[in-house]
Design an enzyme around this catalytic site. Structure first.
Site, PDB file in Angstrom:
ATOM      1  CG  HIS A  63      -9.869  36.850 -27.925  1.00  0.00           C
ATOM      2  ND1 HIS A  63     -10.249  35.834 -28.628  1.00  0.00           N
ATOM      3  CD2 HIS A  63      -9.362  36.190 -27.000  1.00  0.00           C
ATOM      4  CE1 HIS A  63     -10.690  34.936 -27.945  1.00  0.00           C
ATOM      5  NE2 HIS A  63     -10.248  35.584 -26.631  1.00  0.00           N
TER       6      HIS A  63
ATOM      7  CE  LYS B 226      -8.344  32.420 -27.665  1.00  0.00           C
ATOM      8  NZ  LYS B 226      -9.194  30.737 -27.018  1.00  0.00           N
TER       9      LYS B 226
ATOM     10  CB  SER C 202     -12.435  36.773 -26.021  1.00  0.00           C
ATOM     11  OG  SER C 202     -12.587  36.761 -24.807  1.00  0.00           O
TER      12      SER C 202
HETATM   13  C1  LIG Z   1      -7.829  36.533 -23.253  1.00  0.00           C
HETATM   14  C2  LIG Z   1      -7.574  34.661 -23.331  1.00  0.00           C
HETATM   15  N1  LIG Z   1      -5.788  34.905 -22.386  1.00  0.00           N
HETATM   16  C3  LIG Z   1      -5.930  33.214 -22.072  1.00  0.00           C
HETATM   17  C4  LIG Z   1      -6.924  32.248 -22.901  1.00  0.00           C
HETATM   18  C5  LIG Z   1      -5.917  30.764 -22.478  1.00  0.00           C
HETATM   19  O1  LIG Z   1      -5.599  30.189 -24.079  1.00  0.00           O
HETATM   20  P1  LIG Z   1      -5.608  28.713 -24.502  1.00  0.00           P
HETATM   21  O2  LIG Z   1      -6.532  28.651 -24.533  1.00  0.00           O
HETATM   22  O3  LIG Z   1      -4.296  28.719 -25.024  1.00  0.00           O
HETATM   23  O4  LIG Z   1      -5.805  27.854 -23.092  1.00  0.00           O
HETATM   24  C6  LIG Z   1      -7.659  32.782 -23.552  1.00  0.00           C
HETATM   25  C7  LIG Z   1      -8.839  32.001 -23.555  1.00  0.00           C
HETATM   26  O5  LIG Z   1      -9.935  31.375 -24.398  1.00  0.00           O
HETATM   27  C8  LIG Z   1      -8.171  34.136 -23.756  1.00  0.00           C
HETATM   28  O6  LIG Z   1      -9.557  34.502 -24.005  1.00  0.00           O
END
Ligand SMILES: Cc1ncc(COP(=O)(O)O)c(C=O)c1O
Length: 420
Positions: free
Chosen positions: A234, A265, A206
């Site tokens: 993502h 997301k 990301s």
């Molecule tokens: C690759 C990745 N995994 C997990 C998460 C965590 O997601 P959440 O916002 O549901 O805690 C994110 C959030 O930015 C992320 O980018």
């Protein structure tokens, strides 16, 4: 509120209670000083933005100005979908505002079962387990399935929740060079034969918006007998014929043991999940601490998530438009002379690289003044000490809005000297 009461609530007016011995906050002094020095130059704090009103997935009012949102990860624009909103309202009326309980006690409502059913249908898997956030899904999976005799082998650029999941568990941690199948191969080859192996990959990374070469990585992991988890936070909604993620697009669905994802997301609400076909998967509901020892998601949230996920199964047109937007923005920014993290649009994240904190904040602020909100990212969240502006596109951005964004980038870039 009286003046006395106001002062009592103003942290700046409060002396630190801890005046004897070492103040545990002193380790943050360099960060506090750096941040203050930045704010003293007169720029706005990029980490303290308030959305006064939000009109749609792509428009908000920030400090009285209508602003195009270009940093929300709301890829499919589901936050204002009328069916999603209606489902949330109905669940709020029928089931109340919260469950006040763990999934394994009083916190499993019919809606939690329905959203897990929607996930099983979306991913075509036998099992789905919903957590309160994606962060907790990673925390739970990593810390629970890999024990102290085991190894977790993860990409160096893994998300913080993956690293934190490793820190919470007892497994030994081995990092490999970002997206390098050769390095993964080498590191797996050096491990002792005994002990389990879990390779952790992400579909889309990301920070830079680059995607993993999952076909190669998965083949290497399989060759060494490792189990595989892919975080599709993502990638969900956008990649693959059914929007399952990069692992679907790469054709490795039947070789991946676990997929982690988030509702924050493309799904457009909050929550996290793991899906799997592993025959013993359900035991995790009993042993996974970030699942057991926390309250479950509110009924309105799981109802919105279930509706959104079912709609995402038929969102081919939205996906196509999101690709058009992503490609156009990437090409337009490159033509303007910005340095981008990827040679072409690999995902709906376009990262603009800038040389240092000062120019990044100035550019970020100039964009905000032009009416475009993007995310600013800086070390330690970014790889290799990079400063960047992360743009994330939405399927609800019109082609005209993407052109407006480009005009505003041009104006902001010239005003700040970031482009010629
Ligand atoms: C690759 C990745 N995994 C997990 C998460 C965590 O997601 P959440 O916002 O549901 O805690 C994110 C959030 O930015 C992320 O980018």
């Amino acid at each position: 509120m009286t003046e006395a009461a106001r002062t009592a609530h103003d942290p700046a007016e409060q002396p630190a209670l801890h005046t004897v011995g070492r103040d545990l906050f002193s380790k943050f002094d360099p960060l506090i000083a750096e941040r203050q020095a930045l704010l003293d130059t007169g720029v706005r704090d990029p980490f303290a933005i308030v959305m006064d009103e939000v009109h749609s997935p792509v428009l908000a009012t920030i400090q009285g100005r209508e602003t195009i949102l270009l940093g929300t990860y709301n890829y499919m624009g589901m936050t204002f979908d009328p069916d999603v909103i209606e489902a949330g309202k109905r669940a709020l009326d029928a089931f109340g505002s919260g469950t006040t309980g763990s999934r394994v006690l009083n916190g499993t409502y019919q809606g939690h079962k329905e959203v897990e059913e929607a996930l099983r249908a979306f991913y075509g898997t036998r099992h789905a387990m919903v957590f309160s956030t994606g962060y907790q899904a990673n925390l739970g999976l990593m810390s629970t399935i890999a024990g102290k005799e085991d190894y977790i082998i993860l990409d160096a650029d893994s998300h913080a929740s993956i690293y934190d999941g490793c820190a919470l568990g007892n497994a030994q941690i081995v990092r490999f060079r970002h997206n390098s199948a050769d390095d993964l191969d080498k590191r797996l080859g050096r491990l002792p034969a005994e002990g389990g192996r879990l390779v952790v990959l992400e579909g889309v990374y990301s920070m830079l918006g680059d995607i993993a070469p999952l076909k190669e990585m998965v083949a290497v992991a399989r060759k060494h007998g490792a189990m595989i988890v892919v975080d599709e936070a993502h990638g969900m909604g956008f990649f693959g014929p059914n929007g399952r993620g990069v692992f679907e697009e790469a054709g490795v669905e039947d070789q991946v043991d676990f997929v982690v994802g988030t509702f924050s997301k493309s799904v457009g609400t909050v929550g996290g999940f793991v899906v799997s076909n592993h025959p013993k998967f359900e035991v995790l509901r009993l042993v996974c601490r970030p699942y057991v020892f926390t309250a479950s998601l509110p009924p309105s949230v799981v109802a919105t998530a279930a509706t959104s996920i079912r709609k995402l199964m038929h969102a081919g047109n939205k996906r196509a438009h999101l690709w058009e937007n992503s490609r156009r923005l990437h090409q337009g920014l490159r033509d303007l002379g910005f340095t981008l993290a990827t040679r072409e649009a690999e995902s709906a994240i376009i990262a603009v690289l800038l040389p240092d904190q000062q120019s990044t904040v100035l550019m970020w602020q100039a964009l905000l003044e032009q009416g475009v909100y993007v995310n600013m990212a800086r070390p330690p969240a970014t790889p290799a000490g990079m400063y960047l502006l992360r743009c994330s596109l939405c399927a609800e951005h019109t082609a005209g809005q993407v052109e407006t964004i480009l005009e505003r980038f041009a104006a902001a870039g010239r005003a700040t000297g970031c482009i010629g």
